[in-house]
Design a protein around this motif. Structure first.
Motif, PDB file in Angstrom:
ATOM      1  N   GLY A  88       7.367  31.954  63.985  1.00 55.72           N
ATOM      2  CA  GLY A  88       6.225  32.130  63.096  1.00 55.72           C
ATOM      3  C   GLY A  88       5.231  30.990  63.142  1.00 55.72           C
ATOM      4  N   PRO A  89       5.682  29.726  63.157  1.00 51.00           N
ATOM      5  CA  PRO A  89       4.719  28.626  63.215  1.00 51.00           C
ATOM      6  C   PRO A  89       3.869  28.621  64.488  1.00 51.00           C
ATOM      7  CG  PRO A  89       6.860  27.841  62.458  1.00 51.00           C
ATOM      8  CD  PRO A  89       7.062  29.246  62.931  1.00 51.00           C
ATOM      9  N   ILE A  90       4.310  29.315  65.523  1.00 51.08           N
ATOM     10  CA  ILE A  90       3.567  29.343  66.789  1.00 51.08           C
ATOM     11  C   ILE A  90       2.591  30.513  66.824  1.00 51.08           C
ATOM     12  CG2 ILE A  90       3.762  29.514  69.300  1.00 51.08           C
ATOM     13  CD1 ILE A  90       6.622  28.373  68.979  1.00 51.08           C
ATOM     14  N   SER A  91       3.081  31.709  66.497  1.00 52.54           N
ATOM     15  CA  SER A  91       2.255  32.908  66.661  1.00 52.54           C
ATOM     16  C   SER A  91       1.862  33.583  65.359  1.00 52.54           C
ATOM     17  CB  SER A  91       3.008  33.934  67.526  1.00 52.54           C
ATOM     18  OG  SER A  91       4.143  34.434  66.831  1.00 52.54           O
ATOM     19  N   GLY A  92       2.455  33.161  64.258  1.00 52.60           N
ATOM     20  CA  GLY A  92       2.249  33.857  62.997  1.00 52.60           C
ATOM     21  C   GLY A  92       3.375  34.811  62.679  1.00 52.60           C
ATOM     22  N   GLY A  93       4.212  35.118  63.667  1.00 47.57           N
ATOM     23  CA  GLY A  93       5.405  35.917  63.418  1.00 47.57           C
ATOM     24  C   GLY A  93       5.150  37.355  63.032  1.00 47.57           C
ATOM     25  N   HIS A  94       4.328  38.061  63.792  1.00 47.51           N
ATOM     26  CA  HIS A  94       4.085  39.478  63.494  1.00 47.51           C
ATOM     27  C   HIS A  94       5.264  40.335  63.944  1.00 47.51           C
ATOM     28  CE1 HIS A  94      -0.584  38.790  63.790  1.00 47.51           C
ATOM     29  NE2 HIS A  94       0.028  37.865  63.081  1.00 47.51           N
ATOM     30  N   PHE A  95       5.582  40.302  65.238  1.00 50.72           N
ATOM     31  CA  PHE A  95       6.704  41.029  65.847  1.00 50.72           C
ATOM     32  C   PHE A  95       6.623  42.539  65.624  1.00 50.72           C
ATOM     33  CE2 PHE A  95       9.049  37.055  64.139  1.00 50.72           C
ATOM     34  CZ  PHE A  95       8.436  36.236  65.079  1.00 50.72           C
ATOM     35  N   ASN A  96       5.435  43.051  65.397  1.00 50.18           N
ATOM     36  CA  ASN A  96       5.289  44.447  64.982  1.00 50.18           C
ATOM     37  C   ASN A  96       3.817  44.840  65.098  1.00 50.18           C
ATOM     38  OD1 ASN A  96       4.994  46.840  63.498  1.00 50.18           O
ATOM     39  ND2 ASN A  96       6.468  46.245  61.938  1.00 50.18           N
ATOM     40  N   PRO A  97       3.466  45.821  65.933  1.00 53.94           N
ATOM     41  CA  PRO A  97       2.064  46.228  66.055  1.00 53.94           C
ATOM     42  C   PRO A  97       1.426  46.646  64.732  1.00 53.94           C
ATOM     43  CG  PRO A  97       3.350  47.145  67.856  1.00 53.94           C
ATOM     44  CD  PRO A  97       4.340  46.549  66.883  1.00 53.94           C
ATOM     45  N   ALA A  98       2.205  47.259  63.837  1.00 49.66           N
ATOM     46  CA  ALA A  98       1.649  47.677  62.551  1.00 49.66           C
ATOM     47  C   ALA A  98       1.267  46.469  61.708  1.00 49.66           C
ATOM     48  CB  ALA A  98       2.661  48.547  61.800  1.00 49.66           C
ATOM     49  N   VAL A  99       2.041  45.407  61.796  1.00 47.90           N
ATOM     50  CA  VAL A  99       1.706  44.178  61.075  1.00 47.90           C
ATOM     51  C   VAL A  99       0.444  43.551  61.660  1.00 47.90           C
ATOM     52  CG1 VAL A  99       2.476  41.828  60.552  1.00 47.90           C
ATOM     53  CG2 VAL A  99       4.075  43.740  60.351  1.00 47.90           C
ATOM     54  N   THR A 100       0.349  43.513  62.979  1.00 49.59           N
ATOM     55  CA  THR A 100      -0.835  42.940  63.621  1.00 49.59           C
ATOM     56  C   THR A 100      -2.095  43.698  63.222  1.00 49.59           C
ATOM     57  OG1 THR A 100       0.471  42.159  65.505  1.00 49.59           O
ATOM     58  CG2 THR A 100      -1.893  42.397  65.839  1.00 49.59           C
ATOM     59  N   LEU A 101      -2.040  45.026  63.259  1.00 49.40           N
ATOM     60  CA  LEU A 101      -3.205  45.820  62.862  1.00 49.40           C
ATOM     61  C   LEU A 101      -3.516  45.642  61.381  1.00 49.40           C
ATOM     62  CD1 LEU A 101      -3.071  49.289  64.665  1.00 49.40           C
ATOM     63  CD2 LEU A 101      -4.743  47.465  64.950  1.00 49.40           C
ATOM     64  N   GLY A 102      -2.465  45.586  60.550  1.00 51.05           N
ATOM     65  CA  GLY A 102      -2.687  45.393  59.124  1.00 51.05           C
ATOM     66  C   GLY A 102      -3.336  44.058  58.816  1.00 51.05           C
ATOM     67  N   LEU A 103      -2.900  43.001  59.489  1.00 48.24           N
ATOM     68  CA  LEU A 103      -3.496  41.685  59.277  1.00 48.24           C
ATOM     69  C   LEU A 103      -4.950  41.657  59.759  1.00 48.24           C
ATOM     70  CD1 LEU A 103      -0.534  39.358  60.338  1.00 48.24           C
ATOM     71  CD2 LEU A 103      -1.337  39.827  58.016  1.00 48.24           C
ATOM     72  N   ALA A 104      -5.219  42.346  60.865  1.00 45.57           N
ATOM     73  CA  ALA A 104      -6.596  42.414  61.349  1.00 45.57           C
ATOM     74  C   ALA A 104      -7.481  43.174  60.366  1.00 45.57           C
ATOM     75  CB  ALA A 104      -6.638  43.073  62.725  1.00 45.57           C
ATOM     76  N   ALA A 105      -6.973  44.285  59.834  1.00 44.01           N
ATOM     77  CA  ALA A 105      -7.743  45.064  58.861  1.00 44.01           C
ATOM     78  C   ALA A 105      -8.004  44.273  57.588  1.00 44.01           C
ATOM     79  CB  ALA A 105      -6.997  46.356  58.525  1.00 44.01           C
ATOM     80  N   ALA A 106      -7.085  43.365  57.259  1.00 44.74           N
ATOM     81  CA  ALA A 106      -7.247  42.529  56.067  1.00 44.74           C
ATOM     82  C   ALA A 106      -8.104  41.297  56.322  1.00 44.74           C
ATOM     83  CB  ALA A 106      -5.875  42.094  55.556  1.00 44.74           C
ATOM     84  N   GLY A 107      -8.550  41.107  57.547  1.00 50.60           N
ATOM     85  CA  GLY A 107      -9.366  39.945  57.874  1.00 50.60           C
ATOM     86  C   GLY A 107      -8.566  38.684  58.099  1.00 50.60           C
ATOM     87  N   ARG A 108      -7.264  38.821  58.309  1.00 52.64           N
ATOM     88  CA  ARG A 108      -6.399  37.654  58.497  1.00 52.64           C
ATOM     89  C   ARG A 108      -6.111  37.351  59.967  1.00 52.64           C
ATOM     90  NH1 ARG A 108      -2.553  36.896  54.424  1.00 52.64           N
ATOM     91  NH2 ARG A 108      -3.362  37.506  52.385  1.00 52.64           N
ATOM     92  N   PHE A 109      -6.531  38.234  60.851  1.00 49.46           N
ATOM     93  CA  PHE A 109      -6.231  38.067  62.267  1.00 49.46           C
ATOM     94  C   PHE A 109      -7.411  38.620  63.059  1.00 49.46           C
ATOM     95  CE2 PHE A 109      -4.205  39.360  66.313  1.00 49.46           C
ATOM     96  CZ  PHE A 109      -3.577  38.161  66.653  1.00 49.46           C
ATOM     97  N   PRO A 110      -7.832  37.931  64.125  1.00 46.57           N
ATOM     98  CA  PRO A 110      -9.004  38.419  64.877  1.00 46.57           C
ATOM     99  C   PRO A 110      -8.712  39.699  65.640  1.00 46.57           C
ATOM    100  CG  PRO A 110      -8.011  36.523  65.984  1.00 46.57           C
ATOM    101  CD  PRO A 110      -7.313  36.654  64.656  1.00 46.57           C
ATOM    102  N   TRP A 111      -9.644  40.619  65.573  1.00 44.38           N
ATOM    103  CA  TRP A 111      -9.470  41.878  66.296  1.00 44.38           C
ATOM    104  C   TRP A 111      -9.345  41.637  67.800  1.00 44.38           C
ATOM    105  CZ3 TRP A 111      -8.115  46.332  64.265  1.00 44.38           C
ATOM    106  CH2 TRP A 111      -8.389  46.571  62.918  1.00 44.38           C
ATOM    107  N   SER A 112      -9.967  40.587  68.283  1.00 40.94           N
ATOM    108  CA  SER A 112      -9.918  40.294  69.720  1.00 40.94           C
ATOM    109  C   SER A 112      -8.509  39.969  70.199  1.00 40.94           C
ATOM    110  CB  SER A 112     -10.841  39.117  70.055  1.00 40.94           C
ATOM    111  OG  SER A 112     -10.443  37.945  69.345  1.00 40.94           O
ATOM    112  N   GLY A 113      -7.630  39.572  69.286  1.00 39.25           N
ATOM    113  CA  GLY A 113      -6.268  39.230  69.673  1.00 39.25           C
ATOM    114  C   GLY A 113      -5.265  40.348  69.508  1.00 39.25           C
ATOM    115  N   VAL A 114      -5.700  41.488  68.972  1.00 40.29           N
ATOM    116  CA  VAL A 114      -4.763  42.571  68.635  1.00 40.29           C
ATOM    117  C   VAL A 114      -4.076  43.143  69.871  1.00 40.29           C
ATOM    118  CG1 VAL A 114      -4.640  44.937  67.775  1.00 40.29           C
ATOM    119  CG2 VAL A 114      -5.852  43.189  66.452  1.00 40.29           C
ATOM    120  N   LEU A 115      -4.835  43.473  70.894  1.00 39.42           N
ATOM    121  CA  LEU A 115      -4.253  44.126  72.067  1.00 39.42           C
ATOM    122  C   LEU A 115      -3.203  43.233  72.735  1.00 39.42           C
ATOM    123  CD1 LEU A 115      -4.126  46.472  74.032  1.00 39.42           C
ATOM    124  CD2 LEU A 115      -6.028  45.444  75.299  1.00 39.42           C
ATOM    125  N   GLY A 116      -3.514  41.960  72.895  1.00 38.45           N
ATOM    126  CA  GLY A 116      -2.566  41.052  73.523  1.00 38.45           C
ATOM    127  C   GLY A 116      -1.270  40.945  72.744  1.00 38.45           C
TER     128      GLY A 116
END
Length: 270
Positions: A88-116
């Motif tokens: 988690g301290p390195i990547s934020g600890g998503h480990f789940n595409p739904a979490v990554t999309l949810g964080l992006a939708a909440a403005g907590r994660f850049p959309w540009s990083g979602v696909l990677g």
């Protein structure tokens, strides 16, 4: 006349008034590797428990040696906790595409990083189930084939549901419980109201609770990377039903991100 002062070596850095460079975070490659490793840990923990330990059998006295739904639920929670604190301290600890999309939708994660992130998570999950297949190749005769014929712990509805629940139940479960999961993550990691020290524990226990409630319904996804990783070895019906466990967890994550942002992260008017 005073004695001349002895020569004093001059520290060249003392004359350099250039500001020190700001510390930089981990590179993109490092964060993606961390996401893949964290997802690997999650999938190998929960699916390994489901395949090897859930229905292990009984002792000579007739006592069950399997861990059942309860054990699988705690396995996924423990795996997420371990991954959150390790990676988690390195990547934020998503480990789940739904979490990554949810964080992006909440403005907590850049959309540009979602696909990677999603690609890294899927790769980590597939490597995990591939490792389990490798172990199974050296198992008892027929063990691996039987597990694959049974779906390889894949998610499913209808005949593939542990409790016989239909498509509608799977859709509601995946949207609702993924939204709950992402909402908890957004709350416990909030920059001002969250608690970073306890975040991994809370997130892991929440995922345990979700599995306790929903394994009998559809084997619990709330994570498309986990669903893809098992379906590729479950084959047949698991692959045919996989779309449900990609589309609806992602939808639940996005809904949670948008609603949380609107309700709790909006600017307070003067």
């Amino acid at each position: 006349m005073s004695d001349p002062k002895p020569d004093v070596p001059v520290d060249p850095t003392a004359l350099d008034h250039t500001p020190a460079p700001a510390p930089t975070g981990p590179s993109t490659a490092t964060t993606l590797v961390a996401e893949a490793l964290g997802t690997f840990l999650l999938v190998i923990g929960v699916i390994g428990t489901a395949l090897f330990a859930a229905n292990f059998g009984a002792s000579p006295e007739g006592t069950s040696l399997g861990v059942g739904f309860l054990g699988v639920s705690f396995a996924v929670g423990l795996a997420v906790m371990a991954g959150a604190y390790a990676f988690g301290p390195i990547s934020g600890g998503h480990f789940n595409p739904a979490v990554t999309l949810g964080l992006a939708a909440a403005g907590r994660f850049p959309w540009s990083g979602v696909l990677g992130y999603i690609v890294a998570q899927v790769i980590g999950g597939v490597v995990a189930t591939s490792a389990l297949v490798l172990i199974g190749l050296f198992g008892p005769d027929g063990w691996l084939g039987a597990k694959q014929d049974a779906g390889f712990a894949s998610n499913g509805y209808g005949p593939a549901s542990p409790g016989g629940f239909g498509l509608g139940a799977a859709i509601v479960v995946e949207v609702l419980f993924t939204a709950i999961f992402v909402t908890v993550i957004l709350g416990v990691t909030h920059r001002t109201r969250g608690n970073a020290g306890l975040a991994g524990l809370v997130i892991g226990l929440t995922l345990t609770l979700i599995h306790l409630a929903t394994i009998p319904i559809d084997n619990t996804s709330v994570n498309p990377a986990r669903s893809i990783a098992t379906a590729i070895y479950g084959g047949g019906e698991a692959l045919a039903q996989l779309w449900v466990f990609i589309v609806f967890p992602l939808l639940g994550g996005v809904i949670a991100g948008l609603v949380y942002r609107a309700l709790f992260d909006g600017q307070r008017k003067a």
